[in-house]
Design a protein around this motif. Structure first.
Motif, PDB file in Angstrom:
ATOM      1  N   ARG A  26       0.827  -1.208   0.000  1.00 29.59           N
ATOM      2  CA  ARG A  26       0.000   0.000   0.000  1.00 29.59           C
ATOM      3  C   ARG A  26       0.865   1.263   0.000  1.00 29.59           C
ATOM      4  NH1 ARG A  26      -3.543  -3.219   2.969  1.00 29.59           N
ATOM      5  NH2 ARG A  26      -2.823  -2.619   5.043  1.00 29.59           N
ATOM      6  N   HIS A  27       2.120   1.128   0.391  1.00 33.05           N
ATOM      7  CA  HIS A  27       3.024   2.284   0.402  1.00 33.05           C
ATOM      8  C   HIS A  27       4.056   2.200  -0.712  1.00 33.05           C
ATOM      9  CE1 HIS A  27       1.118   2.515   4.358  1.00 33.05           C
ATOM     10  NE2 HIS A  27       1.312   3.826   4.208  1.00 33.05           N
ATOM     11  N   GLY A  28       3.752   1.398  -1.698  1.00 27.36           N
ATOM     12  CA  GLY A  28       4.619   1.357  -2.888  1.00 27.36           C
ATOM     13  C   GLY A  28       5.960   0.678  -2.632  1.00 27.36           C
ATOM     14  N   ILE A  29       5.992  -0.243  -1.669  1.00 31.34           N
ATOM     15  CA  ILE A  29       7.275  -0.863  -1.307  1.00 31.34           C
ATOM     16  C   ILE A  29       7.309  -2.331  -1.743  1.00 31.34           C
ATOM     17  CG2 ILE A  29       8.814  -1.455   0.620  1.00 31.34           C
ATOM     18  CD1 ILE A  29       7.562   1.041   2.047  1.00 31.34           C
ATOM     19  N   ALA A  30       8.321  -2.669  -2.517  1.00 33.60           N
ATOM     20  CA  ALA A  30       8.509  -4.038  -2.991  1.00 33.60           C
ATOM     21  C   ALA A  30       9.301  -4.823  -1.951  1.00 33.60           C
ATOM     22  CB  ALA A  30       9.262  -4.013  -4.316  1.00 33.60           C
ATOM     23  N   ALA A  31       9.397  -6.143  -2.145  1.00 36.73           N
ATOM     24  CA  ALA A  31      10.097  -6.963  -1.150  1.00 36.73           C
ATOM     25  C   ALA A  31      10.970  -8.029  -1.787  1.00 36.73           C
ATOM     26  CB  ALA A  31       9.090  -7.620  -0.216  1.00 36.73           C
ATOM     27  N   ILE A  32      12.110  -8.244  -1.132  1.00 36.79           N
ATOM     28  CA  ILE A  32      12.967  -9.397  -1.421  1.00 36.79           C
ATOM     29  C   ILE A  32      12.750 -10.347  -0.257  1.00 36.79           C
ATOM     30  CG2 ILE A  32      15.356 -10.176  -1.663  1.00 36.79           C
ATOM     31  CD1 ILE A  32      15.935  -7.148  -2.466  1.00 36.79           C
ATOM     32  N   LEU A  33      12.344 -11.560  -0.538  1.00 36.88           N
ATOM     33  CA  LEU A  33      12.158 -12.551   0.530  1.00 36.88           C
ATOM     34  C   LEU A  33      13.401 -13.421   0.619  1.00 36.88           C
ATOM     35  CD1 LEU A  33       8.492 -13.773  -0.102  1.00 36.88           C
ATOM     36  CD2 LEU A  33       9.300 -11.988   1.461  1.00 36.88           C
ATOM     37  N   CYS A  34      13.606 -13.975   1.804  1.00 31.50           N
ATOM     38  CA  CYS A  34      14.798 -14.815   1.991  1.00 31.50           C
ATOM     39  C   CYS A  34      14.395 -16.235   2.332  1.00 31.50           C
ATOM     40  CB  CYS A  34      15.639 -14.284   3.146  1.00 31.50           C
ATOM     41  SG  CYS A  34      16.100 -12.577   2.952  1.00 31.50           S
TER      42      CYS A  34
END
Ligand code: GAL
Length: 656
Positions: A63-71
């Motif tokens: 919702r805040h335009g933030i992408a993610a790298i998962l580990c």
């Protein structure tokens, strides 16, 4: 351009998540790394998965335009794993198992651990494959340990050797087991080298290769699962710069790009040669740009903490990496944790969660990076100077440094730092790589020198390249036997020298030496001395003591269309290396775009039709730099004159 932080939603109450995401968005952050130590929360009991909390956190971030790298969370196993399967814990040399509770404590040949790793990886990959803001994966966390001495590791090592050598006769030959009557009559007789300073050097080198390969295999199993389920996501790992227990070239081979963890503010503020060289090594692993996965955000430490980055330093550290090829950057960590071993490892926010000075400086940097993104995008660092960077030489030198002060990275730094001071960028390349793009190649402390690599270096010089080699280059073959030749072996003809004798110099011994051609008339040879006999080469530096008058300390030789220079000792005076670099650049007809004042770093990133000159001031005084005039400086929008003034710790990005 992705800029962000390592974030641990599992450390904070849910109602804080939206506050964090808002603050990140306001800072210009558009990516976080999540879950590398969250195995317990993702699989609370064997085979029961709970992904709801991470879905929720991802939704808030989105919702805040933030992408993610998962580990993949395999660097920190939950307590139920060793409780059920004690054999997964690595066995130490003394025969005791590691005690659970710290990270990185599994045995890599444990079939159980590999299965558990594959299962959590598959469950996560299946679950998050279509989560819209997941863009990539980090495998595990900082591969590198532990070394395990269990029975399975030993039998797997023996099986690995069998594949490598085919027959015991070949292995016995390769390791030279006639010494001390060590010849093996059965694969099962082969021991683990618990003392690498005393066991057979060939055994030690293969054991290190094997240990490295175990880590590569473990990662490869995770990568195969991630690729199958998440074809649109990138896969990376957070490497540790100049850490060298693993063959990072091999670990990088299965990944889309390399990322690394950069913590350069331990000691007093200084010119960050180490972080520069680490960046170049990281870029060299895949010959492409990298990400910073963790970057100094505050004082760090597990028991005591170090210094805090000074005003301007968070930005300065970030620009040094951008200049050297970073295409993404995350600070470690978002908020300082109030619990656990890393209570003193400070994030951009303190324990109080308030967005104070360090947050503001990172936010300023992030916004600048976004403004620079259209210019930087697609550019790379393309030096014409290469240094050979070799894990096998590092390992072999650990077992037998030769002279007590022999440190591979220090040996490289002597040349590297001089090139840095001269404003020259360097590629770190793997021995055996194509050298045609380079005019200068430095083979420093290249202890392990397979004949094919030596021949490639000869051809490089013959075709017009400039080669610099130094003491302990070319001593060993790839099985860690000494070459049965007079040093420097196959490099004798390009270098035009022969070394029949050499010696280590204790701390209370040094030889005065005198250079020609501007190389310094008052020099001091320390640590080691090759008694170099010129065989066609010209002497550049001679030793002064009576017994060494016939010998050279440094030489130069014209060979084919190129030049080959040799340094047979360590010179105490840094200025020698500056002058050597000047000479080498002259022979190679190379010039830096800008000759920087002391303490200012220069790097160029380029793409077709675009060249960006980065200037990074490592000093706490303003610095004036002579620059090409009439160009645009992208951070201020101003045009350059003949000089550009950098503020204390300041940076500039000039479009050439
Ligand atoms: C890194 C590691 C992080 C964190 C940090 C501070 O090496 O990847 O998880 O532990 O150091 O200790």
């Amino acid at each position: 351009m992705y800029v962000g932080v390592a974030y641990y939603p599992e450390h904070w109450e849910r109602r804080r998540w939206a506050v964090d995401a808002r603050l990140m968005q306001r800072a210009g952050f558009n990516v976080v790394r999540l879950a590398e130590f969250a195995w317990k929360f993702l699989e609370p009991e064997e085979g029961r998965f709970e992904f709801g909390w991470l879905d929720e956190a991802l939704a808030v971030l989105r919702r805040h335009g933030i992408a993610a790298i998962l580990c993949t969370p395999t660097a920190a196993m939950p307590a139920w794993v060793p409780a059920k399967y004690p054999e997964v814990m690595a066995l130490q040399k003394d025969g005791t198992r590691l005690v659970w509770g710290v990270r990185k404590n599994n045995c890599f040949t444990s079939g159980t651990y590999r299965l558990l790793s594959a299962r959590i990886t598959r469950a996560m990959a299946e679950h998050f494959a279509r989560t819209p803001n997941v863009i990539g994966w980090q495998t595990d966390n900082e591969f590198g340990g532990p070394v395990c001495y269990c029975g399975t590791c030993r039998s797997e090592f023996q099986a690995w050797l069998r594949t490598r050598y085919g027959s015991l006769a070949a292995l016995n030959r390769a390791w030279g087991t006639h010494f001390w009557g060590q010849a093996f009559g059965d694969w099962a007789e082969i021991p683990l080298p618990v003392d690498p300073t005393a066991h057979n050097p060939g055994l030690c080198l293969d054991w290190q290769r094997f240990f490295s390969w175990l880590n590569v295999r473990f990662q490869r199993e995770q990568v195969a699962i991630l690729r199958a389920h998440c074809p649109r996501h990138f896969i990376t790992h957070n490497f540790m710069g100049l850490f060298s227990d693993l063959d990072y070239y091999e670990l990088a081979a299965d990944l889309d790009h390399v990322s690394w963890d950069n913590y350069p503010v331990w000691g007093k503020p200084e010119v960050r040669y180490g972080a520069a060289m680490a960046a170049d090594v990281m870029r060299g692993l895949k010959k492409r740009n990298f990400w910073i996965m963790e970057q100094t955000a505050g004082p760090g430490g597990w028991g005591t903490f170090g210094r805090t980055p000074r005003p301007g330093e968070i930005r300065n550290v970030a620009y040094q990496q951008l200049a050297r090829g970073a295409d993404g950057m995350l600070w470690f960590r978002w908020r300082t944790c109030t619990a656990g071993r890393e209570q003193y490892w400070h994030g951009l926010l303190g324990h109080d969660g308030r967005p104070l000075r360090r947050y503001r400086e990172a936010a300023l940097t992030a916004r600048e990076f976004h403004r620079l993104a259209p210019h930087v995008s697609g550019t790379e660092v393309r030096p014409q100077v290469a240094m050979l960077y070799d894990y096998e030489s590092i390992w072999a030198l650990r077992f037998q440094p030769g002279y007590a002060k022999n440190d591979y990275h220090q040996a490289l730094h002597r040349h590297y730092n001089a090139l840095f001071r001269a404003g020259m960028n360097v590629d770190m390349v793997r021995p055996g790589d194509d050298l045609r793009a380079y005019k200068v190649v430095i083979a420093s402390d290249l202890f392990i020198l397979p004949d094919a690599v030596a021949r490639a270096l000869c051809a490089f010089v013959a075709a017009g390249g400039v080669l610099v080699a130094d003491c302990r280059t070319g001593v060993k073959d790839e099985t860690n036997l000494c070459h049965p030749r007079t040093l420097p072996g196959l490099l004798s003809s390009p270098l035009g020298i022969e070394i029949q004798e050499y010696e280590a110099l204790a701390d209370d011994m040094q030889y005065p030496a005198a250079g020609a051609d501007g190389l310094g008339e008052e020099l001091t040879a320390v640590h080691v001395a090759d008694w170099v006999i010129p065989r066609g080469a010209e002497t550049l530096v001679r030793y002064r003591p009576r017994h060494l008058r016939r010998y050279a300390a440094a030489t130069r030789h014209r060979f084919g269309k190129g030049w080959a220079l040799y340094v047979g000792t360590v010179f105490k005076e840094e200025v020698f290396y500056d002058q050597l670099v000047a000479l080498v650049l002259e022979h190679a007809r190379l010039r830096p775009v800008v000759t920087p004042p002391p303490g200012v770093e220069v790097a160029v990133r380029e793409a077709r039709g675009r060249r960006l000159l980065f200037l990074v001031n490592h000093t706490e005084q303003a610095q004036r730099v002579r620059v090409p005039s009439g160009k645009q400086e992208l951070l201020t929008g101003r045009r350059t004159g003949t000089e550009w003034t950098l503020d204390a710790l300041g940076v500039a990005v000039i479009r050439l």
